[in-house]
Motif scaffolding. Structure first.
Motif, PDB file in Angstrom:
ATOM      1  N   UNK A   3       0.830  -1.199   0.000  1.00  0.00           N
ATOM      2  CA  UNK A   3       0.000   0.000   0.000  1.00  0.00           C
ATOM      3  C   UNK A   3       0.860   1.243   0.000  1.00  0.00           C
ATOM      4  N   UNK A   4       0.487   2.205  -0.834  1.00  0.00           N
ATOM      5  CA  UNK A   4       1.048   3.553  -0.795  1.00  0.00           C
ATOM      6  C   UNK A   4      -0.120   4.472  -0.478  1.00  0.00           C
ATOM      7  N   UNK A   5       0.005   5.222   0.605  1.00  0.00           N
ATOM      8  CA  UNK A   5      -1.100   6.059   1.053  1.00  0.00           C
ATOM      9  C   UNK A   5      -0.646   7.512   1.096  1.00  0.00           C
ATOM     10  N   UNK A   6      -1.272   8.331   0.256  1.00  0.00           N
ATOM     11  CA  UNK A   6      -0.964   9.756   0.222  1.00  0.00           C
ATOM     12  C   UNK A   6      -1.799  10.507   1.255  1.00  0.00           C
ATOM     13  N   UNK A   7      -1.234  11.563   1.767  1.00  0.00           N
ATOM     14  CA  UNK A   7      -1.951  12.425   2.702  1.00  0.00           C
ATOM     15  C   UNK A   7      -1.423  13.849   2.548  1.00  0.00           C
ATOM     16  N   UNK A   8      -2.182  14.806   3.086  1.00  0.00           N
ATOM     17  CA  UNK A   8      -1.726  16.182   3.082  1.00  0.00           C
ATOM     18  C   UNK A   8      -2.369  17.059   2.031  1.00  0.00           C
ATOM     19  N   UNK A   9      -3.249  16.487   1.216  1.00  0.00           N
ATOM     20  CA  UNK A   9      -3.926  17.304   0.226  1.00  0.00           C
ATOM     21  C   UNK A   9      -4.958  18.211   0.864  1.00  0.00           C
ATOM     22  N   UNK A  10      -5.546  19.080   0.045  1.00  0.00           N
ATOM     23  CA  UNK A  10      -6.570  19.968   0.580  1.00  0.00           C
ATOM     24  C   UNK A  10      -6.859  21.109  -0.353  1.00  0.00           C
ATOM     25  N   UNK A  11      -7.642  22.062   0.171  1.00  0.00           N
ATOM     26  CA  UNK A  11      -8.020  23.260  -0.569  1.00  0.00           C
ATOM     27  C   UNK A  11      -7.230  24.438  -0.023  1.00  0.00           C
TER      28      UNK A  11
END
Length: 128
Positions: A3-11
């Protein structure tokens, strides 16, 4: 299971910064060249950045060069993408991807078969 899990995105607003992270499980990232690829609505997938296994070599798309920085922490099995001076045209889903190639090469690698594993993506939206 890998698994590769991205985080930190947003508006965010134009000119702001975001830091994306990609955490891996099931694989040891130091054995992989890592890349970030993005896809905007209605557009083709686009190369963003790439980093060698030890983090010594990096390569960027011209449109993000000087604004984005890819880095990795092999001890924590993570890869990051620091995005500064964001523009509305940076709006896209950002994917991290792992390439098991024996040797690092720079270049615009963004196709499905350029990488062995892909994350699910993180949405980044930049308003004007």
């Amino acid at each position: 299971q890998v698994q590769l899990v991205e985080s930190g995105g947003g508006l965010v607003q134009a000119g702001d910064s975001l830091r994306l992270s990609c955490a891996a499980s099931g694989i040891t990232l130091r054995n992989y060249v890592m890349g970030w690829v993005r896809q905007a609505p209605g557009k083709e997938r686009e190369f963003v950045a790439r980093i060698s296994k030890a983090g010594i070599n990096t390569y960027y798309a011209d449109v993000v060069k000087g604004r984005f920085a890819i880095s990795r922490d092999n001890a924590k099995n993570t890869v990051h993408l620091q995005m500064n001076s964001l523009k509305p045209e940076d709006t896209a889903v950002y994917y991290c991807a792992a390439d098991a190639s024996a040797y690092y090469t720079g270049g615009h690698y963004y196709a499905e078969n350029d990488y062995d594993y892909w994350g699910q993506g993180a949405q980044v939206t930049v308003s004007s």
